[in-house]
Design an enzyme around this catalytic site. Structure first.
Site, PDB file in Angstrom:
ATOM      1  CE  LYS A   1      -2.493  -3.159  -0.190  1.00  0.00           C
ATOM      2  NZ  LYS A   1      -3.619  -3.593  -1.022  1.00  0.00           N
TER       3      LYS A   1
ATOM      4  CD  GLU B   1      -4.876   6.414   3.426  1.00  0.00           C
ATOM      5  OE1 GLU B   1      -3.828   6.117   3.085  1.00  0.00           O
ATOM      6  OE2 GLU B   1      -5.783   6.354   3.569  1.00  0.00           O
TER       7      GLU B   1
ATOM      8  CG  HIS C   1     -13.388  -3.548   6.737  1.00  0.00           C
ATOM      9  ND1 HIS C   1     -13.564  -2.197   6.539  1.00  0.00           N
ATOM     10  CD2 HIS C   1     -12.725  -4.121   7.747  1.00  0.00           C
ATOM     11  CE1 HIS C   1     -13.173  -2.050   7.186  1.00  0.00           C
ATOM     12  NE2 HIS C   1     -12.455  -2.618   7.983  1.00  0.00           N
TER      13      HIS C   1
ATOM     14  NE  ARG D   1     -10.302  -9.131  -5.286  1.00  0.00           N
ATOM     15  CZ  ARG D   1     -10.548  -8.030  -4.929  1.00  0.00           C
ATOM     16  NH1 ARG D   1      -8.788  -8.405  -3.696  1.00  0.00           N
ATOM     17  NH2 ARG D   1     -11.179  -8.047  -3.515  1.00  0.00           N
TER      18      ARG D   1
HETATM   19  C1  MV4 Z   1      -9.669   4.805   5.167  1.00  0.00           C
HETATM   20  C2  MV4 Z   1     -11.136   5.460   6.051  1.00  0.00           C
HETATM   21  C3  MV4 Z   1     -10.974   6.834   6.426  1.00  0.00           C
HETATM   22  N1  MV4 Z   1      -9.838   7.446   5.962  1.00  0.00           N
HETATM   23  N2  MV4 Z   1      -8.911   5.647   5.118  1.00  0.00           N
HETATM   24  C4  MV4 Z   1     -10.902   0.538   4.938  1.00  0.00           C
HETATM   25  C5  MV4 Z   1     -11.194  -0.333   3.679  1.00  0.00           C
HETATM   26  C6  MV4 Z   1      -9.238  -0.216   3.150  1.00  0.00           C
HETATM   27  N3  MV4 Z   1      -9.736  -0.754   1.432  1.00  0.00           N
HETATM   28  C7  MV4 Z   1      -9.740   0.705   3.293  1.00  0.00           C
HETATM   29  N4  MV4 Z   1     -10.759   1.490   4.094  1.00  0.00           N
HETATM   30  C8  MV4 Z   1     -11.033   2.812   5.333  1.00  0.00           C
HETATM   31  N5  MV4 Z   1      -9.987   3.735   4.797  1.00  0.00           N
HETATM   32  C9  MV4 Z   1      -9.028   7.333   5.636  1.00  0.00           C
HETATM   33  N6  MV4 Z   1      -7.781   7.871   5.596  1.00  0.00           N
HETATM   34  C10 MV4 Z   1     -12.466   4.787   6.222  1.00  0.00           C
HETATM   35  C11 MV4 Z   1     -11.831   3.702   5.207  1.00  0.00           C
HETATM   36  C12 MV4 Z   1     -12.831   2.709   5.600  1.00  0.00           C
HETATM   37  C13 MV4 Z   1     -14.528   2.054   4.964  1.00  0.00           C
HETATM   38  C14 MV4 Z   1     -13.776   2.324   3.470  1.00  0.00           C
HETATM   39  C15 MV4 Z   1     -14.640   1.370   2.596  1.00  0.00           C
HETATM   40  C16 MV4 Z   1     -15.828   0.862   2.876  1.00  0.00           C
HETATM   41  C17 MV4 Z   1     -16.239   0.326   4.648  1.00  0.00           C
HETATM   42  C18 MV4 Z   1     -15.385   1.745   5.597  1.00  0.00           C
HETATM   43  C19 MV4 Z   1     -15.838   0.669   6.579  1.00  0.00           C
HETATM   44  C20 MV4 Z   1     -14.704   1.242   7.359  1.00  0.00           C
HETATM   45  C21 MV4 Z   1     -13.379   2.346   6.625  1.00  0.00           C
END
Ligand code: MV4
Length: 518
Positions: A121, A205, A240, A297
């Site tokens: 990442k 972040e 998730h 994928r």
């Molecule tokens: C985040 C975020 C808020 N701020 N990054 C969760 C999955 C992963 N791919 C990244 N995720 C998140 N990253 C920052 N800087 C909130 C999430 C997140 C989230 C993102 C997409 C779908 C559901 C989620 C549930 C909780 C947190």
């Protein structure tokens, strides 16, 4: 100049609905399909659908679907040209890609170098910053130590997300609100990352509050041609795990939509990607979007994009792997109408989504206009405990979102599964939810809106519930084995007719199969 190779036979290194989806693409393209199966999957639907199927080992995935040597051996012995990994299992494992290449088998997916860049990442973030793809404000490199971390967090300002470089998909991620909290969890978070990924590099972040998860489907061929197939809205998730996906997203307008599409193409071009893939973005309340990660994928939710674009993404993925140039230009890709997907899990929504494996005693799939079911199970088949509990996907298309919601409600009301619990009633709840109907959804939707019933918190209670569920599972299993014996002694004609005739013996368990719940 034909610098491509048409596959004659493809091995599908997966199970369930996705193995069938890939086999369907193969059959359409005149390619023979070979599937593999574990002990628990001897009678699985993917085994019956494919042209050939080979046993590869015991039920646990580590001893079957994850056994690289065994899968390569079957591919070579059965005379395959290529291997499709589906999603999960070996789909993002670069060791597997290398093993394919070493044996002259084409991996139907991206090259290992792009997988390497996008799999890490922080490395992916660096690449995106260089390519001028918008990323969440934050660090370019992993933190050095606690002091460094606290200084950087102060600059970025709280709340922050403390993320594992080797993580992804929500794994190894923590929301932190204050310096005190950061001091408290710093070592803990690093320890967790080390434990989960064998790598404790972490970065910071800025946390985006109540973000939406919007992702863009892309395709890039080995000749450098790239297109996007518009976006999918995937904000409805539980721990998730995506639950409902749709296209288009109600969170963005056409201007942002096109900017996101362009950014997604820029992102995969920067990684020299050469397959179909997905660029994930977070979208904030002001429609700003930020790159999160690339999924290298075919994804579970690809059908919603197929429904609004009319493009067969699996066929496209196979053709790219064959070395063919993309058969679509960007201006040929239109996003028409609205599609929604509900993931049907063998889980009990009333028991905190506990897995509900076992034998399916009756199954009726919805149909009719605009309805697609990608199902990996059949009536009387077993849902094993060993694998992901997703058993099917219900996808609908209609001219606009309101009609698509109505069509999904109609389709869900036709969908009947007996013998195991599924998330179908939960989906009906989501579709009736006022915020969902208004499109007022963010990633905390499920916890906030739908799971209003307080879930048990205490350990002892959870243990008691688990024990009760196991008891119930064993009881049902016993009942089912009796049922099967009984039915087998008088098997004839359609199993549906048969179960209807025998329903009296088991009370109401079969009597209502033909009744719709509307
Ligand atoms: C985040 C975020 C808020 N701020 N990054 C969760 C999955 C992963 N791919 C990244 N995720 C998140 N990253 C920052 N800087 C909130 C999430 C997140 C989230 C993102 C997409 C779908 C559901 C989620 C549930 C909780 C947190």
């Amino acid at each position: 100049m034909a610098d491509y190779k048409e596959f004659k036979k493809v091995l599908i290194a997966n199970r369930g609905e996705i193995a069938i989806r890939v086999a369907r693409a193969c059959r359409k393209m005149g390619i023979e399909s070979v599937t593999v199966y574990s002990e628990a999957d001897r009678n699985a639907l993917h085994v019956r659908y494919a042209d050939e199927a080979y046993f590869i080992g015991p039920s646990p995935a580590a001893e079957s679907y994850l056994k690289i040597d065994k899968i390569i051996e079957v591919a070579l012995k059965s005379g395959c040209d290529a291997i499709h990994p589906g999603y999960g299992f070996l789909a993002e494992n670069s060791e597997f890609v290398k093993a394919c290449e070493a044996n002259n088998l084409t991996f139907i997916g991206p090259n290992t170098e792009s997988m390497y860049i996008l799999g890490d990442k922080t490395r992916a973030r660096q690449r995106m910053i260089e390519a001028k793809v918008p990323v969440v404000p934050g660090m370019k490199d992993p933190v050095k130590d606690l002091d460094d971390a606290l200084n950087r967090a102060r600059e970025i300002t709280y709340p922050i997300m403390f993320k594992a470089s080797a993580g992804g998909g929500g794994k190894g991620m923590r929301l932190i609100h204050s310096e005190d909290e950061f001091k408290e969890v710093y070592d803990l978070a690093k320890g967790e990352a080390l434990n989960a990924f064998g790598d404790d590099r972490m970065y910071i972040e800025k946390a985006i509050v109540n973000p939406r998860h919007v992702e863009v489907q892309i395709a890039r061929d080995k000749h450098g041609n790239a297109i996007h197939l518009y976006e999918r809205e995937c904000s409805i998730q539980r721990r998730h795990q995506k639950v409902v996906e749709e296209s288009p997203s109600v969170a963005i307008n056409d201007e942002v939509r096109h900017k996101m599409g362009d950014a997604a193409i820029k992102a995969v071009t920067a990684a020299n990607y050469d397959s179909v893939g997905t660029v994930e973005f977070l979208v904030d309340k002001d429609m700003n979007f930020y790159f999160l990660e690339v999924n290298t994928r075919l994804q579970v939710e690809h059908p919603v994009t197929e429904m609004v674009t009319g493009i067969d993404i699996v066929k496209m993925q196979i053709e790219i792997a064959e070395g063919k140039p993309l058969s679509y230009k960007q201006e040929d890709v239109k996003q028409v109408g609205h599609a929604i997907e509900c993931r049907v899990y063998a889980e009990d929504p009333d028991k905190n989504f506990m897995p509900s494996p076992g034998q399916i005693l009756g199954l009726r799939l919805p149909g009719g206009p605009g309805v697609r079911v990608d199902s990996g199970v059949y009536s009387r088949g077993e849902v094993p405990i060993y694998y992901d509990p997703m058993v099917a996907k219900l996808i609908v298309w209609d001219i606009d979102r309101e009609s698509a919601i109505a069509r999904m409600k109609r389709a869900l009301s036709e969908y009947i599964v007996k013998g195991i619990k599924t998330t179908i009633p939960f989906h009906q709840k989501v579709l009736r939810n006022e915020d969902f109907i208004k499109g007022n959804i963010s990633t905390d939707f499920i916890d906030k809106e739908v799971l209003v019933k307080p879930q048990p918190r205490e350990g002892s209670l959870e243990v008691a519930i688990a024990a009760a569920a196991i008891k119930e599972y064993l009881r049902e299993k016993e009942l089912k084995s009796k049922l099967v014996e009984f039915n087998e002694t008088c098997a004839s004609g359609s199993p549906w007719k048969e179960s209807g005739r025998k329903s009296a013996m088991f009370g109401a368990s079969f009597g209502d199969i033909y009744k719709f719940s509307t």
